[in-house]
Structures are given as structure tokens and as C-alpha cells.
Design a protein around this motif. Structure first.
Motif, mmCIF file in Angstrom:
data_model
loop_
_atom_site.group_PDB
_atom_site.id
_atom_site.type_symbol
_atom_site.label_atom_id
_atom_site.label_comp_id
_atom_site.label_asym_id
_atom_site.label_seq_id
_atom_site.Cartn_x
_atom_site.Cartn_y
_atom_site.Cartn_z
ATOM 1 N N ARG A 54 2.276 -6.632 -13.428
ATOM 2 C CA ARG A 54 3.399 -7.478 -13.815
ATOM 3 C C ARG A 54 3.239 -7.764 -15.314
ATOM 4 N N PRO A 55 3.616 -6.759 -16.127
ATOM 5 C CA PRO A 55 3.477 -6.940 -17.577
ATOM 6 C C PRO A 55 4.309 -8.122 -18.047
ATOM 7 N N PRO A 56 3.875 -8.868 -19.042
ATOM 8 C CA PRO A 56 2.611 -8.676 -19.761
ATOM 9 C C PRO A 56 1.433 -9.406 -19.118
ATOM 10 N N ALA A 57 1.677 -10.249 -18.114
ATOM 11 C CA ALA A 57 0.587 -11.051 -17.533
ATOM 12 C C ALA A 57 -0.473 -10.177 -16.861
ATOM 13 N N LEU A 58 -0.047 -9.122 -16.190
ATOM 14 C CA LEU A 58 -0.981 -8.190 -15.545
ATOM 15 C C LEU A 58 -0.539 -6.785 -15.896
ATOM 16 N N ARG A 59 -1.345 -6.138 -16.725
ATOM 17 C CA ARG A 59 -1.002 -4.763 -17.109
ATOM 18 C C ARG A 59 -1.088 -3.851 -15.888
ATOM 19 N N LYS A 60 -0.600 -2.629 -16.039
ATOM 20 C CA LYS A 60 -0.630 -1.675 -14.924
ATOM 21 C C LYS A 60 -2.075 -1.406 -14.502
ATOM 22 N N ILE A 61 -2.309 -1.557 -13.216
ATOM 23 C CA ILE A 61 -3.639 -1.359 -12.631
ATOM 24 C C ILE A 61 -3.562 -0.205 -11.637
ATOM 25 N N ASP A 62 -4.512 0.725 -11.730
ATOM 26 C CA ASP A 62 -4.651 1.806 -10.757
ATOM 27 C C ASP A 62 -5.907 1.522 -9.945
ATOM 28 N N VAL A 63 -5.784 1.551 -8.625
ATOM 29 C CA VAL A 63 -6.922 1.230 -7.767
ATOM 30 C C VAL A 63 -6.875 2.081 -6.499
ATOM 31 N N ASP A 64 -8.044 2.495 -6.044
ATOM 32 C CA ASP A 64 -8.151 3.190 -4.767
ATOM 33 C C ASP A 64 -8.588 2.181 -3.723
ATOM 34 N N GLY A 65 -8.028 2.319 -2.531
ATOM 35 C CA GLY A 65 -8.371 1.394 -1.467
ATOM 36 C C GLY A 65 -8.284 2.043 -0.106
ATOM 37 N N VAL A 66 -8.633 1.246 0.897
ATOM 38 C CA VAL A 66 -8.616 1.707 2.285
ATOM 39 C C VAL A 66 -7.886 0.668 3.128
ATOM 40 N N VAL A 67 -7.014 1.144 4.010
ATOM 41 C CA VAL A 67 -6.324 0.248 4.938
ATOM 42 C C VAL A 67 -7.369 -0.295 5.912
ATOM 43 N N ARG A 68 -7.538 -1.625 5.928
ATOM 44 C CA ARG A 68 -8.552 -2.260 6.780
ATOM 45 C C ARG A 68 -7.957 -2.944 8.001
ATOM 46 N N TRP A 69 -6.682 -3.388 7.912
ATOM 47 C CA TRP A 69 -6.052 -4.034 9.060
ATOM 48 C C TRP A 69 -4.541 -3.895 8.966
ATOM 49 N N LEU A 70 -3.904 -4.081 10.117
ATOM 50 C CA LEU A 70 -2.448 -3.959 10.237
ATOM 51 C C LEU A 70 -1.879 -5.263 10.771
ATOM 52 N N ARG A 71 -0.696 -5.606 10.302
ATOM 53 C CA ARG A 71 0.059 -6.718 10.892
ATOM 54 C C ARG A 71 1.336 -6.072 11.397
ATOM 55 N N ASN A 72 1.422 -5.895 12.716
ATOM 56 C CA ASN A 72 2.508 -5.129 13.328
ATOM 57 C C ASN A 72 3.875 -5.462 12.766
ATOM 58 N N GLY A 73 4.555 -4.440 12.269
ATOM 59 C CA GLY A 73 5.916 -4.581 11.785
ATOM 60 C C GLY A 73 6.054 -5.292 10.460
ATOM 61 N N ASP A 74 4.943 -5.766 9.882
ATOM 62 C CA ASP A 74 5.057 -6.524 8.642
ATOM 63 C C ASP A 74 4.311 -5.882 7.483
ATOM 64 N N GLY A 75 3.145 -5.298 7.748
ATOM 65 C CA GLY A 75 2.437 -4.718 6.624
ATOM 66 C C GLY A 75 0.988 -4.393 6.911
ATOM 67 N N ILE A 76 0.238 -4.190 5.804
ATOM 68 C CA ILE A 76 -1.136 -3.719 5.886
ATOM 69 C C ILE A 76 -2.039 -4.485 4.925
ATOM 70 N N GLY A 77 -3.286 -4.624 5.323
ATOM 71 C CA GLY A 77 -4.311 -5.207 4.461
ATOM 72 C C GLY A 77 -5.140 -4.081 3.880
ATOM 73 N N ILE A 78 -5.276 -4.066 2.567
ATOM 74 C CA ILE A 78 -6.014 -3.008 1.889
ATOM 75 C C ILE A 78 -7.201 -3.609 1.151
ATOM 76 N N GLU A 79 -8.374 -3.032 1.386
ATOM 77 C CA GLU A 79 -9.573 -3.410 0.636
ATOM 78 C C GLU A 79 -9.701 -2.466 -0.553
ATOM 79 N N PHE A 80 -9.877 -3.042 -1.746
ATOM 80 C CA PHE A 80 -10.089 -2.211 -2.928
ATOM 81 C C PHE A 80 -11.457 -1.544 -2.818
ATOM 82 N N GLU A 81 -11.490 -0.239 -3.064
ATOM 83 C CA GLU A 81 -12.738 0.525 -2.976
ATOM 84 C C GLU A 81 -13.246 0.907 -4.367
ATOM 85 N N ARG A 82 -12.381 1.500 -5.156
ATOM 86 C CA ARG A 82 -12.763 1.927 -6.492
ATOM 87 C C ARG A 82 -11.829 1.271 -7.499
ATOM 88 N N VAL A 83 -12.418 0.350 -8.272
ATOM 89 C CA VAL A 83 -11.662 -0.378 -9.288
ATOM 90 C C VAL A 83 -12.487 -0.334 -10.563
#
Length: 103
Positions: free
Chosen positions: A54-83
Motif C-alpha cells: 500500500r504505497p507509500p506506507a508499505l512498498r511492494k512486498i514479494d513473499v513466498d508462503g504456504v496455505v496453513r488453514w482454510l475458512r470454508n467459503g471465506d478464505g485462507i490463512g498463509i504462513e510466510f515462509e521466505r521473506v
């Protein structure tokens, strides 16, 4: 391990899974991971690449992650792996700049 505190915030995120790209919005963000509202179904353990910011407060960030949990029909929880250290520092500074939230 201590659990990173999460901040409720909406940011646009591009999710890359293999050769496919999807758009999602965050529900919350921490230094350790993110919850994404998405209609796309991902399996726990799926490796993803995220681009968020969210520039300028948060510049573009690239991160690798893994889906750790699901919330049915709403979304996913991702743990950052490589930052990259500078990206982790940018996320931390951004979260620190936000108003305090009561949980």
C-alpha cells in the motif's frame, strides 16, 4: 513459539500458484502471515507467492508462503515462509504505524 499479533486491514494482494494468478484482499496481516479473503479453493500445504503493498506506507512486498488453514467459503490463512529481511522490516514498520486495535 509466540504468535505474531495480527492487525485487521484490507490490502490488495496478487496470489501466484504455479502459472496462475488470482486477486484477493487481506482480512488481517502480521509479520508471520496473512489471512486472505478468496473464493478460490486452495489446499492446505499449497505453496504460493504473494505480492502486496500500500504505497507509500508499505512498498511492494514479494513473499513466498504456504496455505496453513482454510475458512470454508471465506478464505485462507498463509504462513510466510521466505521473506527478505528488508521486506520483513517493511511489514513490521507498516504494522507499527497503524493505530492500535483492541482485540
Amino acid at each position: 513459539p509466540t504468535r505474531a499479533s495480527r492487525v485487521s486491514i484490507t490490502l490488495g494482494v496478487v496470489i501466484q500458484e504455479a502459472a496462475s494468478y488470482y486477486y484477493a484482499e487481506t482480512g488481517d496481516l502480521s509479520e508471520a502471515g496473512v489471512f486472505l479473503h478468496t473464493k478460490k479453493t486452495f489446499s492446505v500445504g499449497t505453496e504460493v507467492h504473494l505480492v502486496l503493498g500500500r504505497p507509500p506506507a508499505l512498498r511492494k512486498i514479494d513473499v513466498d508462503g504456504v496455505v496453513r488453514w482454510l475458512r470454508n467459503g471465506d478464505g485462507i490463512g498463509i504462513e510466510f515462509e521466505r521473506v527478505a529481511p528488508e521486506d520483513r522490516a517493511a511489514i513490521k514498520a507498516f504494522l507499527s504505524s497503524l493505530p492500535e486495535q483492541s482485540s
